[in-house]
Design an enzyme around this catalytic site. Structure first.
Site, PDB file in Angstrom:
ATOM      1  N   ASP A  73      13.808  47.365  15.280  1.00  5.74           N
ATOM      2  CA  ASP A  73      13.795  47.381  13.793  1.00  5.74           C
ATOM      3  C   ASP A  73      12.785  48.217  13.278  1.00  5.74           C
ATOM      4  O   ASP A  73      11.679  48.540  13.864  1.00  5.74           O
ATOM      5  CB  ASP A  73      13.631  45.889  13.450  1.00  5.74           C
ATOM      6  CG  ASP A  73      13.258  45.836  11.921  1.00  5.74           C
ATOM      7  OD1 ASP A  73      14.023  45.962  11.302  1.00  5.74           O
ATOM      8  OD2 ASP A  73      12.028  45.590  11.581  1.00  5.74           O
ATOM      9  N   GLU A 125      16.711  51.440  14.866  1.00  2.00           N
ATOM     10  CA  GLU A 125      17.109  51.711  13.509  1.00  2.00           C
ATOM     11  C   GLU A 125      16.047  52.710  13.075  1.00  2.00           C
ATOM     12  O   GLU A 125      15.025  52.539  12.859  1.00  2.00           O
ATOM     13  CB  GLU A 125      16.897  50.584  12.813  1.00  2.00           C
ATOM     14  CG  GLU A 125      16.904  50.466  11.315  1.00  2.00           C
ATOM     15  CD  GLU A 125      16.610  49.174  10.502  1.00  2.00           C
ATOM     16  OE1 GLU A 125      17.237  48.641   9.532  1.00  2.00           O
ATOM     17  OE2 GLU A 125      15.486  48.564  10.846  1.00  2.00           O
TER      18      GLU A 125
END
Length: 738
Positions: free
Chosen positions: A348, A384
């Site tokens: 993330d 990401e």
């Protein structure tokens, strides 16, 4: 109660069960005292010892007669100098940063803040005991019978990833035993695994299962943190997803889930949040790292260490530049690979991890350390590639060995099918693996994780049903969530009884799914899109743990059709290496040794059967194009050195409102083209028909043709309309070796 305390060892960090007791070790550079506290199952402190040994800032000791299942926590004393970044407070119970399991929840009504929360003065120490409001760490025995568990080892190029939420997937499934729904065991049960196998996915990407907490604001509003991007334990599986009531039982339940998925040939990828923690900014609670050693674990501002550097939008950023924090992250990754047998990670806001000073660096210590670690050499690493800081959008900028969520793929495909002009050139890049982003740095097409939707944003059903977000249920006056969705409701906002609109929405859904599965790269399907899951226009359901986010398995006929179509589509893709190539197209004429035939591996065509000119790519008005993928030019061999070949495909995409007539070029094999997919055909989109000469592709539709050079293709009437029934598969066997 007196405990015998031995010196113990400084490594490994955390609580390690031995034949003599349990060894405890915790890093704290600025601590002056470290008290280890023990609790009973009611959360009452029953004993404590002070760790006297300190080795390289690691405080350690072995405590006799401490066994698996024991609850514990730390109180750490040191300087209280917030203006210098030091926030030690021995009145606050702290979670072990290396705890393998946690027990209990955060109670925001208790004095869990290190500062005076009543006045909001973060410079003033709060001296109330926080133990009643803090989860307890659990001593865990790592023994587990893995048997012959083996990672499926599906190459990334051949993967189809299913992003899913552990609870949301099974909580409403009547075919899953009631006591297992919404848990690791629910995902591991036969019904769930049978569904995933029949759907055809090769890997599940689990939304965060590291132990996390619910934010204060959400709890006050009667909501929870559903997504899980609010970590409290990087080594502990989330207890909320366990069907087991035993202390620490979530650890073995998670392992049993992984073992069951592996036995079915399905890999497990974890969505991990190593960029920030649940402790927030300087006004947040003191639960773990802040009280263990604030200036070690967090990036504080150089000009004013009282405050944090925030590249994540959550109030803090982990200080990955420091060796100890980097070590914690690496130890966590290795733990989940070696002890929990997971197969990969999706990071993330990964751009945050690559920030050395302030800029994102491909040469950061984080990348260097991961690339040199043999334990992580074979796991899937997915970034990401952005964060919320300046210069944080880094799609296409991560180093070799890394794949990326391709945000440009999502945006281009959405805009094309919405009917935006000027998208053909970008679409060509996205369909063929985004060589403009990944080829020049040594990566391959499978560096691109292609997706149209993900957990963050509209579901696919909502993407074709809403023009605006509808996030009122989140309690933020619809201010949260992205305003840029590239969605189109087809003429009505939300559900409608208009049959024409509903048919167009269903066709657009097939267009998106087919584009995703026919694109080079790695497709990621957002869980529930295959059954047209709707969030009623909410594009930021991070706090909605209810029927708004849970999968609804009560399927009507349109949703059954979407499921059957998706399953057939995935299996069709997996059968054809021409649809998931390991190398980028050369886009030039190729003359193979010993052959007189000059061929191209990829070619783009206008409606007249002639190849697209350079000028035509950027025309604003053109919304249709065709591409030929030559199955005789894969340029790969198997392990025996035999050349792999596959069918050739001719794909026509048309985002215009009206139909378009195309002249079919000759196939590379000289055989006639056979239509294999038509998204305009609602009842039988996989009906095959031999085609010669000209074809018409309907408005807002897609057609795929095959030359059948390797094997014949036919449709199937089998149904995949429930979690029990098998998928309808094309009788297609894929590639041959020559």
């Amino acid at each position: 109660m007196n405990r015998t305390l031995l010196p113990g060892r400084p490594y490994p960090l955390g609580a390690t069960v031995t034949s003599k007791g349990t060894n405890f070790a915790i890093f704290s550079e600025g601590a002056t005292k470290v008290e280890l506290c023990f609790f009973d199952m009611e959360g009452r402190q029953v004993d404590s010892v002070y760790l006297r040994e300190r080795t390289a800032y690691v405080w350690h000791g072995l405590v006799r007669n401490i066994k698996a299942g024991q609850l514990y926590g730390y109180r750490i004393d040191g300087a209280w100098e917030p203006e210098k970044g030091h926030r030690f407070n021995a009145h606050k119970l702290l979670v072990d940063p290396y705890a393998k399991a946690l027990w209990g929840n955060v109670d925001w009504q208790k004095p869990i803040f290190g500062h005076d929360a009543a006045s909001g003065d973060d410079l003033k120490m709060d001296e109330n005991d926080s133990a009643d409001g803090v989860p307890k760490s659990v001593v865990v025995d790592s023994q587990f019978d893995w048997g012959d568990d083996r990672c499926p080892e599906t190459p990334l190029a051949d993967s189809v990833i299913y992003e899913m939420h552990v609870k949301g997937f099974s909580i409403r499934n009547p075919a899953v035993p009631e006591e297992l729904r919404g848990t690791y065991a629910g995902l591991a049960c036969e019904t769930s695994i049978d569904y995933l196998k029949k759907l055809g996915v090769t890997a599940v990407e689990l939304m965060p299962i590291h132990h996390f907490i619910d934010e204060r604001r959400l709890v006050g509003d009667g909501l929870v943190n559903y997504w899980g991007y609010n970590t409290l334990g990087y080594f502990a599986p989330m207890a909320r997803y366990s069907s087991c009531g035993d202390i620490g039982g979530q650890v073995n339940e998670f392992k049993r889930m992984v073992k069951a998925l592996h036995a079915a040939g399905i890999e497990v990828i974890l969505d991990v949040v190593y960029n920030h923690t649940c402790e927030g900014d300087q006004l947040g609670p003191t639960l773990c790292w802040r009280g263990v050693c604030n200036t070690t674990y967090y990036r504080v501002r150089e000009d004013n260490p009282r405050y944090y550097v925030d590249y994540t939008g959550t109030g803090n950023t982990l200080n990955v530049r420091l060796p100890q924090v980097l070590k914690m992250l690496m130890d966590s990754l290795r733990y989940w690979v070696t002890e929990m047998h997971v197969d990969g990670f999706r990071f993330d806001l990964a751009a945050t991890l690559a920030r050395e000073l302030h800029d994102v660096s491909r040469l950061s210590s984080f990348f260097d350390t991961i690339h040199q670690d043999p334990t992580l050499a074979d796991v899937k690493l997915i970034a990401e590639p952005w964060d919320v800081g300046e210069g944080g959008y880094q799609v296409g900028q991560f180093p070799v060995l890394w794949a990326e969520w391709n945000g440009q793929y999502r945006d281009t495909v959405r805009r094309f099918w919405k009917g935006d002009g000027g998208q053909l050139s970008a679409l060509a890049n996205r369909l063929t693996g985004s060589s403009d982003l990944y080829q020049d740095d040594g990566r391959k097409p499978y560096a691109s994780i292609n997706f149209v939707t993900a957990h963050d944003g509209f579901t696919l059903c909502d993407l074709v049903s809403y023009n605006q977000k509808h996030n009122e249920a989140n309690g933020e006056d619809n201010r949260d969530g992205s305003d840029s969705n590239d969605s189109w409701n087809m003429g009505a906002e939300g559900p409608t009884d208009d049959a024409k609109i509903n048919l167009l929405r269903e066709r657009q859904t097939r267009n998106f799914l087919t584009t995703l599965m026919l694109s080079q790269g790695v497709p990621m399907l957002s869980g529930g899109d295959e059954i047209a899951r709707s969030q009623r226009g909410n594009n930021n359901c991070y706090c909605q743990d209810n029927e708004l986010t849970w999968h609804d398995w009560n399927l009507d006929e349109p949703r059954k059709r979407v499921l059957d179509f998706t399953s057939q589509l995935i299996h069709f893709r997996l059968a054809h290496p021409n649809l998931h190539r390991r190398k980028f197209f050369q886009d030039r004429e190729i003359r193979r040794k010993g052959e007189d035939i000059v061929i191209k591996d990829v070619a783009w065509f206008n409606t007249d059967g002639k190849q697209v000119s350079d000028e035509a790519w950027n025309t604003e008005w053109n919304r249709s194009v065709a591409v030929l993928l030559n199955g005789r030019t894969l340029q790969v061999t198997d392990e025996e050195g035999r050349r792999v070949i596959d069918d050739s495909f001719f794909l026509v995409v048309n985002a215009a409102e009206g139909g378009v007539e195309y002249v079919l070029p000759a196939s590379p094999s000289g055989k006639p083209w056979c239509q294999v997919i038509d998204t305009e055909n609602i009842e039988s989109p996989f009906t095959c028909a031999e085609i010669d000469g000209k074809i018409i592709v309907g408005g807002r539709a897609l057609k795929l043709f095959s030359d059948g050079a390797v094997s014949s293709i036919s449709g199937s009437s089998e149904s995949a309309s429930s979690v029990f029934s098998p998928p309808a598969l094309p009788s297609k066997q894929g590639s041959v070796l020559v």
